[in-house]
Write a protein that holds these residues in place. Structure first.
Motif, PDB file in Angstrom:
ATOM      1  N   PRO A 198       0.810  -1.615  -0.381  1.00 57.33           N
ATOM      2  CA  PRO A 198       0.474  -0.122   0.117  1.00 57.33           C
ATOM      3  C   PRO A 198       1.062   1.112  -0.119  1.00 57.33           C
ATOM      4  CG  PRO A 198       0.064  -1.149   2.191  1.00 57.33           C
ATOM      5  CD  PRO A 198       0.979  -1.931   1.248  1.00 57.33           C
ATOM      6  N   ARG A 199       0.330   1.937  -0.746  1.00 57.59           N
ATOM      7  CA  ARG A 199       1.285   3.192  -0.499  1.00 57.59           C
ATOM      8  C   ARG A 199       0.958   4.305   0.423  1.00 57.59           C
ATOM      9  NH1 ARG A 199      -1.157   5.191  -6.648  1.00 57.59           N
ATOM     10  NH2 ARG A 199      -2.627   4.254  -5.966  1.00 57.59           N
ATOM     11  N   HIS A 200       1.786   4.868   0.847  1.00 59.57           N
ATOM     12  CA  HIS A 200       1.868   5.901   2.278  1.00 59.57           C
ATOM     13  C   HIS A 200       2.783   6.828   2.474  1.00 59.57           C
ATOM     14  CE1 HIS A 200       0.869   1.695   4.520  1.00 59.57           C
ATOM     15  NE2 HIS A 200       1.913   1.089   3.967  1.00 59.57           N
ATOM     16  N   ASP A 201       1.678   7.795   3.187  1.00 61.09           N
ATOM     17  CA  ASP A 201       2.196   9.119   3.601  1.00 61.09           C
ATOM     18  C   ASP A 201       2.863   8.893   4.435  1.00 61.09           C
ATOM     19  OD1 ASP A 201       1.082  10.553   1.375  1.00 61.09           O
ATOM     20  OD2 ASP A 201      -1.008  10.428   2.407  1.00 61.09           O
ATOM     21  N   ASP A 202       2.636   8.208   5.298  1.00 59.36           N
ATOM     22  CA  ASP A 202       3.776   7.787   6.736  1.00 59.36           C
ATOM     23  C   ASP A 202       4.017   6.989   7.261  1.00 59.36           C
ATOM     24  OD1 ASP A 202       1.923   7.440   8.919  1.00 59.36           O
ATOM     25  OD2 ASP A 202       1.124   9.219   7.928  1.00 59.36           O
ATOM     26  N   PHE A 203       4.691   6.237   7.651  1.00 60.60           N
ATOM     27  CA  PHE A 203       4.840   4.689   7.903  1.00 60.60           C
ATOM     28  C   PHE A 203       4.879   4.639   9.887  1.00 60.60           C
ATOM     29  CE2 PHE A 203       6.599   4.416   4.401  1.00 60.60           C
ATOM     30  CZ  PHE A 203       6.605   3.149   3.442  1.00 60.60           C
ATOM     31  N   ASP A 254      11.438  12.633   8.942  1.00 56.62           N
ATOM     32  CA  ASP A 254      10.445  13.227   7.918  1.00 56.62           C
ATOM     33  C   ASP A 254       9.171  12.493   8.183  1.00 56.62           C
ATOM     34  OD1 ASP A 254      12.434  15.342   6.515  1.00 56.62           O
ATOM     35  OD2 ASP A 254      12.819  13.727   5.072  1.00 56.62           O
ATOM     36  N   ASN A 255       9.125  11.035   8.262  1.00 58.51           N
ATOM     37  CA  ASN A 255       8.342  10.303   8.711  1.00 58.51           C
ATOM     38  C   ASN A 255       7.458  10.451   9.977  1.00 58.51           C
ATOM     39  OD1 ASN A 255       7.055   7.701   8.592  1.00 58.51           O
ATOM     40  ND2 ASN A 255       7.267   7.379  10.304  1.00 58.51           N
ATOM     41  N   LEU A 256       8.254  10.948  11.333  1.00 53.99           N
ATOM     42  CA  LEU A 256       7.970  10.938  12.369  1.00 53.99           C
ATOM     43  C   LEU A 256       7.320  12.870  12.302  1.00 53.99           C
ATOM     44  CD1 LEU A 256      11.027  10.410  14.721  1.00 53.99           C
ATOM     45  CD2 LEU A 256       8.356   9.318  14.553  1.00 53.99           C
ATOM     46  N   ARG A 257       8.015  13.577  11.554  1.00 60.45           N
ATOM     47  CA  ARG A 257       7.104  15.091  11.685  1.00 60.45           C
ATOM     48  C   ARG A 257       6.095  15.057  10.942  1.00 60.45           C
ATOM     49  NH1 ARG A 257      10.701  17.029   8.603  1.00 60.45           N
ATOM     50  NH2 ARG A 257      12.525  17.125  10.649  1.00 60.45           N
ATOM     51  N   ASN A 258       5.613  14.009   9.795  1.00 61.32           N
ATOM     52  CA  ASN A 258       4.811  14.032   8.619  1.00 61.32           C
ATOM     53  C   ASN A 258       3.227  13.633  10.229  1.00 61.32           C
ATOM     54  OD1 ASN A 258       6.020  14.901   6.466  1.00 61.32           O
ATOM     55  ND2 ASN A 258       6.221  12.972   5.989  1.00 61.32           N
ATOM     56  N   HIS A 289       2.053  16.313  12.688  1.00 57.62           N
ATOM     57  CA  HIS A 289       1.498  16.699  11.869  1.00 57.62           C
ATOM     58  C   HIS A 289      -0.279  16.143  11.912  1.00 57.62           C
ATOM     59  CE1 HIS A 289       4.990  19.390  11.325  1.00 57.62           C
ATOM     60  NE2 HIS A 289       5.352  19.483  10.712  1.00 57.62           N
ATOM     61  N   LYS A 290      -0.130  15.289  11.416  1.00 58.11           N
ATOM     62  CA  LYS A 290      -1.566  14.781  11.906  1.00 58.11           C
ATOM     63  C   LYS A 290      -1.861  14.013  12.896  1.00 58.11           C
ATOM     64  CE  LYS A 290      -0.520  12.803   6.575  1.00 58.11           C
ATOM     65  NZ  LYS A 290      -0.793  11.334   6.191  1.00 58.11           N
ATOM     66  N   LYS A 291      -1.468  14.445  14.441  1.00 57.62           N
ATOM     67  CA  LYS A 291      -1.919  13.760  15.653  1.00 57.62           C
ATOM     68  C   LYS A 291      -1.229  12.851  15.916  1.00 57.62           C
ATOM     69  CE  LYS A 291      -5.033  17.826  15.879  1.00 57.62           C
ATOM     70  NZ  LYS A 291      -6.357  18.229  15.860  1.00 57.62           N
ATOM     71  N   ASN A 316       5.658  14.408  22.528  1.00 58.84           N
ATOM     72  CA  ASN A 316       4.849  15.254  23.311  1.00 58.84           C
ATOM     73  C   ASN A 316       4.412  16.021  22.350  1.00 58.84           C
ATOM     74  OD1 ASN A 316       3.817  16.469  25.896  1.00 58.84           O
ATOM     75  ND2 ASN A 316       5.972  16.408  26.625  1.00 58.84           N
ATOM     76  N   PRO A 317       2.970  16.010  22.299  1.00 59.90           N
ATOM     77  CA  PRO A 317       1.753  17.400  21.403  1.00 59.90           C
ATOM     78  C   PRO A 317       2.477  18.099  22.862  1.00 59.90           C
ATOM     79  CG  PRO A 317       0.524  14.865  22.546  1.00 59.90           C
ATOM     80  CD  PRO A 317       1.758  14.528  23.620  1.00 59.90           C
TER      81      PRO A 317
END
Length: 287
Positions: free
Chosen positions: A143-148, A164-168, A171-173, A187-188
Motif C-alpha cells: 500500500p502507498r503510504h504518506d507515513d509509516f 521526516d516520517n515522525l514529523r509527518n 502533523h496528523k496528530k 509530546n504534543p
C-alpha cells in the motif's frame, strides 16, 4: 516454479538440492523462466540474487519474489527471510513435481521501485486506484503510504527519512510510532482524546503492530505476556526532560489497572500515581 531432487547446486541439511523455476515479469526481452538449484534453507533474498545473476539483470535494481496460487486468488510478496522451497512443499504434489504456469502455482520475479511499490510492466493500467487497492488487500501490492507507523518499514532507513516520517505523523496528530517493538512518543504538549476506556478495550489482547501505535498497546502486550508466561515483565520509559515520561507512566498505570480490574479504579492505582511525580519512576516490574 517446480521442485525436484537436484544433482548439483548447494545441498540442504537433508542432503538434497531443489530445482526452482522462477518466472520473471520484467520486460518483453527477458527470458520466460530460469531454473536454479538451491537448498531447502535458501531464503527469498538469496533466490532473488541467484535469479538476477542467471538472468543477467542489473544488480543495482531492486527485485521481489511473489508466490502465486491462482486457485485461491492469492499473490503474496515474500519477505527477504522467507523460504521459497518450504512454501512449494506445501503445494499439491502435482504442482511440486512438474507444473507450468497454467497449473496455477508458481513464483514471479518483479521489480521493486525505490518507494517500495512494485513496477508492473504487464499491467499498464494497474495504477487505477481501485485496482491498486484490490491488489494491496491481497498482499501483492504494498500500500502507498504518506507515513509509516513502523520505522522498520521505511523504504530507505536513515536519519532524514526517520525524522521526516515522525514529523509527518506528528502533523496528523499521530504522536506514537513503532520502531519494531519499541514505541516512540512525541509530546504534543496538549490533551488528545485517545486515552479513554474504549481505547483500552480496542487494544486488549491484540498482537503488537496490528493496530495503530499506542502506549496502551505496549501495556497490553506486557500484561498478557505476564499472564501467559507467568514471568515478570518490564517496561522501560526513557527520554529527555520534558519529553512526557511521567505522563506516559500515568497512561500505562491506567491501562494496566483497567486490564486487571476491568475498569474499576483502585487504591493501589491512586497510590502509585500519587507517588510517581515524587519518585520519578523510570522502570516498572509488574508481578
Amino acid at each position: 516454479m517446480s521442485v525436484k531432487d537436484g544433482e548439483g547446486g548447494a545441498p540442504s541439511q537433508d542432503g538434497r538440492a531443489y530445482d526452482l523455476q522462477v518466472y520473471p515479469r520484467l520486460s518483453a526481452d527477458c527470458p520466460s523462466c530460469c531454473t536454479l538449484k538451491v537448498p531447502k534453507e535458501a531464503t527469498a533474498a538469496s533466490v532473488i540474487q541467484d535469479a538476477a545473476l542467471a538472468l543477467g539483470l542489473d544488480p543495482q535494481r531492486l527485485y521481489v519474489l511473489a508466490e502465486v496460487k491462482e486457485c485461491g486468488g492469492e499473490e503474496w510478496v515474500l519477505e527477504s527471510g522467507d523460504l521459497p522451497v518450504q512454501r512449494v512443499l506445501l503445494w499439491p504434489r502435482k504442482a511440486q513435481e512438474q507444473h507450468p504456469q497454467s497449473e496455477g502455482f508458481y513464483f514471479l520475479l518483479q521489480e521493486r521501485n525505490r518507494d517500495g511499490t512494485i513496477h508492473y510492466v504487464h499491467l499498464p493500467a494497474l495504477w487505477k486506484e481501485q485496482e491498486a487497492q484490490k491488489l494491496a488487500a491481497r498482499g501483492f501490492l504494498p500500500p502507498r503510504h504518506d507515513d509509516f507507523d513502523d520505522l522498520c518499514n521505511l523504504p530507505a532507513l536513515n536519519e532524514s527519512s526517520i525524522l521526516d516520517n515522525l514529523r509527518n505523523r506528528f502533523h496528523k496528530k499521530k504522536i506514537y510510532t513503532y520502531a519494531g517493538s519499541i514505541l516512540i512518543a512525541i509530546n504534543p504538549f496538549k490533551f488528545l482524546s485517545i486515552y479513554n476506556p474504549k481505547y483500552v478495550k480496542m487494544y486488549e489482547n491484540h498482537q503488537l503492530g496490528k493496530l495503530e501505535p499506542h502506549i496502551f498497546a505496549i501495556a497490553d502486550v506486557a500484561y498478557y505476556a505476564m499472564l501467559r508466561k507467568r514471568v515478570n515483565q518490564c517496561i522501560v520509559i526513557s527520554g529527555e526532560s520534558g519529553s512526557g515520561k511521567t505522563q506516559s507512566t500515568n497512561f500505562l498505570i491506567h491501562c494496566l489497572t483497567a486490564l486487571s480490574q476491568k475498569g474499576y479504579a483502585s487504591g493501589v492505582e491512586r497510590t502509585i500515581l500519587g507517588a510517581g511525580p515524587v519518585l520519578e519512576v523510570r522502570l516498572f516490574v509488574f508481578v
